[in-house]
Scaffold this motif. Structure first.
Motif, short mmCIF file in Angstrom:
data_model
loop_
_atom_site.label_atom_id
_atom_site.label_comp_id
_atom_site.label_asym_id
_atom_site.label_seq_id
_atom_site.Cartn_x
_atom_site.Cartn_y
_atom_site.Cartn_z
N THR A 13 0.85 -1.18 0.00
CA THR A 13 0.00 0.00 0.00
C THR A 13 0.89 1.23 0.00
OG1 THR A 13 -1.97 1.01 1.01
CG2 THR A 13 -0.23 0.31 2.52
N THR A 14 0.41 2.29 -0.62
CA THR A 14 1.12 3.57 -0.61
C THR A 14 0.31 4.55 0.23
OG1 THR A 14 2.05 3.17 -2.81
CG2 THR A 14 2.03 5.45 -2.01
N ILE A 15 0.97 5.15 1.21
CA ILE A 15 0.30 6.01 2.17
C ILE A 15 0.81 7.44 2.03
CG2 ILE A 15 -0.13 6.42 4.63
CD1 ILE A 15 0.33 3.53 5.19
N ALA A 16 -0.11 8.39 2.03
CA ALA A 16 0.29 9.79 2.05
C ALA A 16 0.74 10.15 3.47
CB ALA A 16 -0.89 10.68 1.65
N MET A 17 1.90 10.79 3.58
CA MET A 17 2.42 11.24 4.87
C MET A 17 2.16 12.74 4.98
SD MET A 17 3.55 8.44 6.18
CE MET A 17 4.43 9.10 7.62
N CYS A 177 -12.51 -2.84 -10.01
CA CYS A 177 -11.68 -1.70 -9.62
C CYS A 177 -11.08 -1.93 -8.23
CB CYS A 177 -12.49 -0.40 -9.64
SG CYS A 177 -13.51 -0.09 -8.18
N LEU A 178 -10.01 -1.21 -7.96
CA LEU A 178 -9.35 -1.30 -6.67
C LEU A 178 -10.15 -0.55 -5.61
CD1 LEU A 178 -6.63 -2.20 -5.24
CD2 LEU A 178 -5.89 0.16 -5.61
N ALA A 179 -10.27 -1.14 -4.43
CA ALA A 179 -10.94 -0.47 -3.31
C ALA A 179 -9.94 0.49 -2.67
CB ALA A 179 -11.44 -1.50 -2.31
N GLY A 180 -9.70 1.61 -3.34
CA GLY A 180 -8.70 2.57 -2.88
C GLY A 180 -9.09 3.24 -1.57
N THR A 181 -8.10 3.60 -0.78
CA THR A 181 -8.38 4.25 0.50
C THR A 181 -8.88 5.68 0.30
OG1 THR A 181 -6.04 4.87 0.68
CG2 THR A 181 -6.73 2.84 1.77
N THR A 182 -8.32 6.40 -0.68
CA THR A 182 -8.83 7.75 -0.96
C THR A 182 -10.23 7.66 -1.55
OG1 THR A 182 -6.55 8.43 -1.41
CG2 THR A 182 -8.29 9.96 -2.05
N ARG A 183 -10.48 6.65 -2.37
CA ARG A 183 -11.83 6.40 -2.89
C ARG A 183 -12.81 6.22 -1.73
NH1 ARG A 183 -15.02 1.88 -3.64
NH2 ARG A 183 -16.37 1.83 -5.49
N ALA A 207 -16.90 16.59 -15.67
CA ALA A 207 -15.58 16.67 -15.05
C ALA A 207 -15.15 15.27 -14.64
CB ALA A 207 -15.60 17.59 -13.83
N ILE A 208 -13.84 15.02 -14.63
CA ILE A 208 -13.28 13.73 -14.26
C ILE A 208 -12.16 13.97 -13.25
CG2 ILE A 208 -12.09 11.64 -15.06
CD1 ILE A 208 -13.33 12.08 -17.81
N TYR A 209 -12.09 13.09 -12.24
CA TYR A 209 -11.07 13.21 -11.20
C TYR A 209 -10.40 11.86 -10.99
CZ TYR A 209 -14.15 17.16 -10.25
OH TYR A 209 -14.93 18.28 -10.38
N LEU A 210 -9.10 11.88 -10.71
CA LEU A 210 -8.38 10.69 -10.29
C LEU A 210 -8.01 10.84 -8.83
CD1 LEU A 210 -5.97 9.87 -13.27
CD2 LEU A 210 -8.26 8.97 -12.82
N THR A 211 -8.09 9.75 -8.08
CA THR A 211 -7.75 9.78 -6.66
C THR A 211 -6.79 8.65 -6.31
OG1 THR A 211 -9.57 8.34 -5.91
CG2 THR A 211 -10.05 10.69 -6.13
N SER A 212 -5.82 8.97 -5.47
CA SER A 212 -4.90 7.97 -4.93
C SER A 212 -4.14 8.62 -3.78
CB SER A 212 -3.92 7.46 -5.99
OG SER A 212 -2.97 8.45 -6.31
N ALA A 213 -3.43 7.80 -3.02
CA ALA A 213 -2.62 8.35 -1.93
C ALA A 213 -1.51 9.24 -2.48
CB ALA A 213 -2.02 7.22 -1.09
N LEU A 215 -1.49 10.88 -5.53
CA LEU A 215 -2.02 12.06 -6.23
C LEU A 215 -2.86 12.94 -5.33
CD1 LEU A 215 -3.27 10.58 -9.64
CD2 LEU A 215 -1.35 12.15 -9.32
N GLY A 216 -3.49 12.35 -4.33
CA GLY A 216 -4.55 13.06 -3.62
C GLY A 216 -5.79 13.01 -4.49
N ILE A 217 -6.34 14.18 -4.82
CA ILE A 217 -7.48 14.27 -5.73
C ILE A 217 -7.09 15.24 -6.84
CG2 ILE A 217 -9.91 14.88 -5.98
CD1 ILE A 217 -10.24 14.23 -2.99
N ALA A 218 -7.02 14.72 -8.07
CA ALA A 218 -6.54 15.52 -9.20
C ALA A 218 -7.62 15.62 -10.26
CB ALA A 218 -5.29 14.88 -9.79
N ALA A 219 -7.83 16.83 -10.77
CA ALA A 219 -8.81 17.06 -11.83
C ALA A 219 -8.16 16.84 -13.20
CB ALA A 219 -9.36 18.48 -11.74
N ILE A 220 -8.89 16.19 -14.09
CA ILE A 220 -8.42 15.93 -15.45
C ILE A 220 -8.78 17.11 -16.35
CG2 ILE A 220 -8.66 14.40 -17.44
CD1 ILE A 220 -7.19 13.22 -14.98
N SER A 221 -7.79 17.57 -17.12
CA SER A 221 -8.03 18.73 -17.99
C SER A 221 -8.45 18.32 -19.40
CB SER A 221 -6.78 19.60 -18.06
OG SER A 221 -5.66 18.85 -18.52
#
Length: 242
Positions: A13-17, A177-183, A207-213, A215-221
């Motif tokens: 797992t990848t964790i945001a510090m 899909c992956l059961a992401g923690t940020t999700r 609008a579309i967003y990607l989430t992960s530890a 990236l955080g929450i990133a908007a797609i342009s």
């Protein structure tokens, strides 16, 4: 040679510090234990307390940490004696840089939702990396992977959300899909529908967003050549309030 070396047997797992603290630690630990069970790893020698202590000793304040449990037992197919050896390893790095122009495409590589590794964050991750490399070779930052039924699952390295009007959506776990923690964090805080959706739904998204530890929450342009509004949906401020 070990099961980890030969077959990629392990979970991570990848964790945001954030300010020296692992963000959403309980969610990450719960998923590690669940995924370890799915791939047959016995974590008895690694408690939550000992793992957290090992992470705290890394002394990283802001960035990300990857926690990996790998099966270092010798493969029984190659003469191993069956003795169990599970290794904990931790690496750290700074936060991922989000591109100013976050361009997204569709991956030609599908996800098998019926795989025993479906939804598991296993060390057998090369397929995701190859899919990401393929997108970047075409000038995109990430790509959306569809399952064998043509349903949206997520990005190569992230979960996906999208809006249509005032509604927020994300793929259901049934897609593979992956059961992401940020999700999970987003689902707990917003009225969001988990859906089985094909790619045409994304093509019509506002609008579309990607989430992960990482990236955080990133908007797609841009998605598949279509520019998207990078709006101020409350999802973009969700992490700032924590």
């Amino acid at each position: 040679m070990s099961n980890a070396e030969l077959y990629g047997k392990g979970v991570f797992t990848t964790i945001a510090m954030r300010a020296g603290e692992p963000f959403l630690w309980e969610k990450h630990w719960r998923r590690l234990v669940r995924d370890a069970g799915k791939v047959g790893l016995d974590l008895a020698q690694h408690t939550e307390e000992s793992t957290r202590k090992a992470l705290d000793e890394r002394t990283i304040r802001n960035g990300r940490a990857r926690i990996t449990f790998s099966d270092e037992s010798e493969s029984a197919l190659w003469g191993g004696d069956g003795a169990t050896s599970i290794r904990l390893s931790i690496i750290t790095a700074g936060q991922r840089v989000i591109p100013k122009s976050f361009r997204l495409t569709i991956s030609p590589f599908s996800v098998n939702s019926q795989s025993p590794l479906s939804g598991v964050k296993s060390c057998n991750y090369l397929e995701n990396i190859l899919a990401l490399d393929e997108a970047r070779e075409r000038g995109f930052a990430e790509s959306i992977r569809l399952n064998e039924r043509g349903l949206v699952t997520g990005g190569c390295m992230a979960n996906v959300f999208w809006t249509r009007g005032s509604r927020l959506f994300t793929p259901s776990l049934s897609t593979g899909c992956l059961a992401g923690t940020t999700r999970e964090f987003v689902l707990e805080r917003f009225d969001c529908r988990e859906a089985e959706a094909d790619v045409e739904v994304l093509r019509r998204a506002d609008a579309i967003y990607l989430t992960s530890a990482g990236l955080g929450i990133a908007a797609i342009s841009e998605f598949e050549g279509r520019e998207l509004r990078v709006d101020e949906h409350p999802i973009m401020r969700a992490l700032d309030r924590m």
